[in-house]
Write a protein that holds these residues in place. Structure first.
Motif, PDB file in Angstrom:
ATOM      1  N   ALA A  47     101.514  73.382  49.795  1.00 33.80           N
ATOM      2  CA  ALA A  47     102.251  74.618  49.525  1.00 33.80           C
ATOM      3  C   ALA A  47     101.348  75.706  48.963  1.00 33.80           C
ATOM      4  N   GLY A  48     100.157  75.337  48.521  1.00 34.97           N
ATOM      5  CA  GLY A  48      99.242  76.323  47.954  1.00 34.97           C
ATOM      6  C   GLY A  48      97.941  75.648  47.595  1.00 34.97           C
ATOM      7  N   LEU A  49      96.938  76.434  47.203  1.00 32.24           N
ATOM      8  CA  LEU A  49      95.658  75.814  46.871  1.00 32.24           C
ATOM      9  C   LEU A  49      94.838  76.706  45.956  1.00 32.24           C
TER      10      LEU A  49
ATOM     11  N   GLU B 218     102.908  68.592  42.914  1.00 30.76           N
ATOM     12  CA  GLU B 218     101.879  67.606  42.579  1.00 30.76           C
ATOM     13  C   GLU B 218     100.531  68.002  43.185  1.00 30.76           C
ATOM     14  N   LEU B 219      99.464  67.407  42.660  1.00 29.76           N
ATOM     15  CA  LEU B 219      98.159  67.531  43.314  1.00 29.76           C
ATOM     16  C   LEU B 219      98.237  66.646  44.559  1.00 29.76           C
TER      17      LEU B 219
ATOM     18  N   ARG C 116      91.756  59.884  42.918  1.00 33.34           N
ATOM     19  CA  ARG C 116      92.458  59.026  41.964  1.00 33.34           C
ATOM     20  C   ARG C 116      93.718  59.732  41.432  1.00 33.34           C
ATOM     21  N   LEU C 117      93.592  61.027  41.109  1.00 37.59           N
ATOM     22  CA  LEU C 117      94.738  61.786  40.593  1.00 37.59           C
ATOM     23  C   LEU C 117      95.824  61.944  41.655  1.00 37.59           C
ATOM     24  N   ILE C 118      95.414  62.134  42.907  1.00 36.79           N
ATOM     25  CA  ILE C 118      96.387  62.267  44.002  1.00 36.79           C
ATOM     26  C   ILE C 118      97.171  60.963  44.145  1.00 36.79           C
TER      27      ILE C 118
ATOM     28  N   PRO D 225     100.902  65.706  38.392  1.00 36.65           N
ATOM     29  CA  PRO D 225     101.326  67.111  38.558  1.00 36.65           C
ATOM     30  C   PRO D 225     100.099  68.015  38.730  1.00 36.65           C
ATOM     31  N   TYR D 226     100.292  69.082  39.500  1.00 40.10           N
ATOM     32  CA  TYR D 226      99.152  69.904  39.906  1.00 40.10           C
ATOM     33  C   TYR D 226      98.374  70.476  38.722  1.00 40.10           C
TER      34      TYR D 226
END
Lengths: 65, 411
Positions: B341-343, B366-367, B384-386, B391-392
């Motif tokens: 949705a965005g970056l 989320e990330l 790892r976070l993904i 959360p982003y």
């Protein structure tokens, strides 16, 4: 006990080893593998062998210590 | 479990399933069936180190005869599977023999889409070892190389041919070919890798025709331009290899359709692994098929677990991961950037070589994905976070500790 080997010259920083064994492998700022320990107990061997096999360039080894 | 497991397909997915079955304690026979006569070999180097001539055949080995013997894996190589008798639980092979099974693993991979043009010779695809040998020999010749298709294979071949001092033009109908995967903004940055290395790009232009023969080819583009080439490489995608399953009663739709445990729908004794499998990804809520090395390895491990532990199967819900080495750029992708949705862009795309990353916000805040160029440490942390569903904003603040020393800020 089993002994771990890692060849930083072969390592390309793909990072697959860290997804199953981040307690054993890390990656440095240059994107090269770092061993956090030289030996592992037999109980961890299957998991760490799987992590070593997930290396696309076969930079990692698990050998009888 | 002591029944026979037949694995059809002896590339990375099939080989790793066989090995993981032994690691999981499977005691029964394992038969590994492969259409090609060679011992199992690894494909990623075919467009890179092998093509460049830096690695030879022995560096590609996935499984030696000694490895197979040590693990009790029976090899049936050089004989393709031609059919499946599901009721009789047998695989039919091209030499007329049959292999019975209690559990079947379908790991037949994907085959390169062939060139649709009529040139006599000199037009290559790249999928198998024979393809790699043929293209490697061709790149040792002289004359311009035209690469049709700006995806990963095409881009890697272009980079390798450029390093071999061949004049290279890369053609793709999309203005930024890798935008298919990365989205427009990052796709443009990454697709620019070719121009920055002095390789001619004809993006936004299709190919109408290729005629001639090796050493004297003509590639006509949709805008009427004619490119002369000694060698043409066609990298326009791959199709799942399911022809041999036609009429078997298995559900085939862009691959072998599987449930979240990688079992063929309605047939719990049959599993799919690797490029051929289109399974229900419980996190994404839809069926997906992934043509990446790491997916084959991870899916093989999951399938081996589910075969040996039928009472406690594990759903397969990987974070997608792929890398591509082009020129001096190491491109790594985790998650699904095309659905973001965005970056945020971090790092410095203009340095030489560049070091930058795109971090993608998913539809649920989320990330959801990360793309890095020459930044493996950041990719590992983001991956790892993904996987953890972070959360982003929280993910960004964790990654900022890696980003700040290098670039002075995340956004």
């Amino acid at each position: 006990m089993a002994k771990l080997t890692a060849d930083p010259d072969l390592c390309q920083g793909y990072g697959n080893c860290l997804t199953t064994a981040s307690d054993v492998y890390d990656i440095d700022d240059d994107g090269k593998v770092v061993l956090l320990t030289d030996t592992i107990p037999e109980a961890d061997r299957a998991r760490v062998e799987a992590a070593a096999r997930s290396c696309p360039v076969r930079a990692l080894g698990v050998v009888d210590g | 479990m002591t029944g026979t497991v037949a694995i059809v397909g002896a590339s990375v997915g099939g080989v790793r399933t066989a090995q993981a079955l032994r690691a999981e304690g499977h005691r029964g026979p394992i038969v590994l069936i492969g259409a090609e006569p060679h011992l199992p070999y690894d494909k990623p180097p075919l467009s890179k180190q092998f093509l460049a001539g830096a690695w030879d055949h022995d560096r590609l080995a996935l499984l030696t005869e000694a490895d197979a013997a040590a693990d009790g894996i029976e090899l049936r190589l050089g004989v393709a599977a031609t059919g499946l008798d599901r009721a009789g639980r047998t695989v039919e092979l091209a030499d007329g023999t049959r292999v019975g099974y209690d559990t079947l693993v379908v790991a037949t991979g994907a085959t390169a889409r062939p060139s649709p043009w009529p040139a006599e010779s000199g037009v290559h695809v790249l999928r198998s070892l024979e393809d790699g040998e043929g293209l490697r020999a061709a790149l040792a010749e002289t004359g311009p190389v035209v690469v049709v298709g700006g995806g990963f294979i095409g881009a890697e071949v272009a980079a390798t041919a450029h390093a071999a001092a061949r004049p290279v033009t890369i053609v793709d109908p999309l203005p930024a070919p890798i935008a298919r995967v990365l989205g427009d903004e990052v796709g443009r940055l990454v697709s620019d890798v070719h121009r920055r290395h002095g390789v001619t790009t004809r993006f936004g232009t299709g190919v109408r025709d290729v005629v001639g023969h090796a050493g004297a080819l003509e590639v006509t583009l949709t805008d009427g331009t004619v490119l002369r080439a000694g060698t043409v490489v066609v990298g326009i995608g791959a199709e799942p290899a399911v022809d041999w399953l036609a009429g078997s009663g298995l559900e085939l739709d862009n691959g072998l359709v599987c449930d979240e445990y990688c079992r063929a729908v309605g047939h719990p004794e049959i599993f799919g692994v690797g490029d051929v499998a289109r399974w229900f990804h419980p996190h994404h809520g839809e069926h997906v098929r992934v043509e990446h090395w790491t997916n084959a390895v991870e899916q093989a491990a999951c399938v081996a677990h589910n075969i040996t532990h039928p009472e406690t199967p594990v759903a397969y819900r990987p974070t997608e991961y792929v890398w591509s080495d082009q020129y001096d750029w190491k491109i790594q992708i985790a998650g699904r950037p095309s659905r973001a949705a965005g970056l945020d862009l971090v790092g410095d795309p203009s340095s030489d070589p560049p070091r930058f990353a795109a971090l993608y916000r998913g539809e649920h805040g989320e990330l959801s994905a990360a793309v890095t160029v020459n930044w493996p440490k950041l990719l590992v942390a983001a991956r790892r976070l993904i996987t953890a569903g972070t959360p982003y904003e929280e993910g960004l603040s964790v990654l900022d500790k890696l980003i700040t020393p290098a670039t002075g800020g995340a956004s």
